[in-house]
Design a protein around this motif. Structure first.
Motif, short mmCIF file in Angstrom:
data_model
loop_
_atom_site.label_atom_id
_atom_site.label_comp_id
_atom_site.label_asym_id
_atom_site.label_seq_id
_atom_site.Cartn_x
_atom_site.Cartn_y
_atom_site.Cartn_z
N ALA A 98 41.24 1.77 35.58
CA ALA A 98 41.87 3.08 35.54
C ALA A 98 43.39 2.97 35.65
O ALA A 98 44.12 3.70 34.98
N THR A 101 44.76 1.78 32.25
CA THR A 101 44.69 2.86 31.26
C THR A 101 45.74 3.92 31.53
O THR A 101 46.45 4.38 30.61
N ALA A 102 45.88 4.32 32.78
CA ALA A 102 46.87 5.34 33.13
C ALA A 102 48.29 4.83 32.88
O ALA A 102 49.17 5.60 32.46
N ALA A 159 41.95 7.74 35.33
CA ALA A 159 43.09 7.44 34.46
C ALA A 159 43.79 8.71 34.01
O ALA A 159 45.03 8.78 33.99
N TRP A 163 48.31 9.27 35.32
CA TRP A 163 49.36 8.76 34.45
C TRP A 163 50.67 9.53 34.58
O TRP A 163 51.69 9.13 34.02
N ALA A 220 43.69 4.58 42.87
CA ALA A 220 42.51 4.75 42.03
C ALA A 220 41.23 4.38 42.78
O ALA A 220 40.18 5.03 42.61
#
Length: 295
Positions: A98, A101-102, A159, A163, A220
């Motif tokens: 995560a 991805t973020a 994610a 972000w 996360a």
């Protein structure tokens, strides 16, 4: 008549800075040891320990910590040490995936906003502000509720709610870099905006983006544990730290403390260790803040 050497006392600010550096070095070493122990446990314990962490033994349920079961057993007689290691493995996988991805999403949005400027910058920042106005946990619950319980829906949920800070950090760094003389020289030399972004701006912001990714891993992991504790995260049969704590509510009310304590420590200690290493990294790549801390 002899002349004695004159000794000058060390300034107080210098001795204080030395003590702070020494304390920081000890803290970093402790964090490195904890992170290394976490990684080794996640990688080595499952293949070396030939035990089924799902094996049920009702005759050994809720046994307190002992030599045969250092962390005790849960309400189904399963070894808690092995369950905690498997739970940490799952939670760490979700946290790292995560966070990466973020970071990719946040870096792309922040770099685009900072490089383009104008209406594109304003539109993207309004999107960031809109997402920021909704609590992370509430948005994560909504995203997970759309899918079936599983690892990937939780990764997507974490994610898509983490972000935003990376986008703001990267945008601010890009705006600062655009005012540098070498960027003006590249633009004056005929370099396109895309070339300036790819060749000069993105490489300069990668350390900050990587630091944001490392700092995001503990957050996360906590987010995944919260979703699993609420029954909205990973499936209940899957050993995650949030599921272990959620399943330990009944034994805790009955006076059995170990099914709650040890999974909680497996969340707190690794996340604090990662956060400590990330803080030391931030001081190293930010000389101004490091000099302020030394005074």
């Amino acid at each position: 008549m002899t002349c004695e050497p004159v000794t000058t006392a060390e300034p107080a600010w210098r001795s204080h800075g030395t003590e702070r550096r020494s304390t920081r070095a000890v803290r970093v070493r402790v964090c490195v040891v904890l992170v290394a122990a976490t990684v080794l446990a996640v990688l080595l314990v499952p293949p070396l320990v030939r035990l089924d962490q799902q094996a049920v033994d009702l005759s050994a349920k809720l046994l307190p910590p002992s030599w045969s079961h250092p962390f005790g057993t849960d309400d189904l007689g399963r070894d808690l040490l092995l369950r905690c290691v498997y739970g940490l493995r799952v939670s760490l996988l979700v946290g790292v995936a995560a966070a990466l991805t973020a970071t990719v999403i946040g870096t792309a949005v922040g770099a685009t906003a900072g490089a383009l400027g104008g209406w594109a910058d304003r539109a993207l920042m309004r999107v960031v502000d809109t997402f920021s106005s909704v609590p992370h946990l509430l948005m994560g619950i909504f995203i997970v509720a759309v899918f079936r319980p599983g690892v990937w829906p939780v990764i997507v949920s974490v994610a898509l709610t983490h972000w935003l800070s990376t986008a703001r950090i990267v945008r601010a760094e890009v705006l600062s870099l655009r005012a540098r003389p070498y960027i003006d020289a590249a633009v004056s030399g005929g370099a396109s905006r895309w070339r300036v972004t790819v060749r000069h701006l993105l490489p300069a912001v990668l350390p900050q983006a990587a630091l944001a990714a490392v700092l995001m891993v503990p957050h996360a992991m906590w987010h995944e544990s919260a979703l699993s504790f609420l029954g909205l995260g990973l499936p209940t049969h899957l050993a995650s730290l949030g599921n272990l704590i959620q399943a330990a509510r009944g034994p805790l009310l009955a006076g059995q403390w170990w099914p709650t304590l040890f999974p909680g420590l497996f969340i707190i200690v690794p996340t604090l260790a990662v956060a400590g290493l990330a803080g030391a990294w931030r001081e190293r790549i930010n000389p101004r803040r490091r000099s302020e801390l030394m005074l």
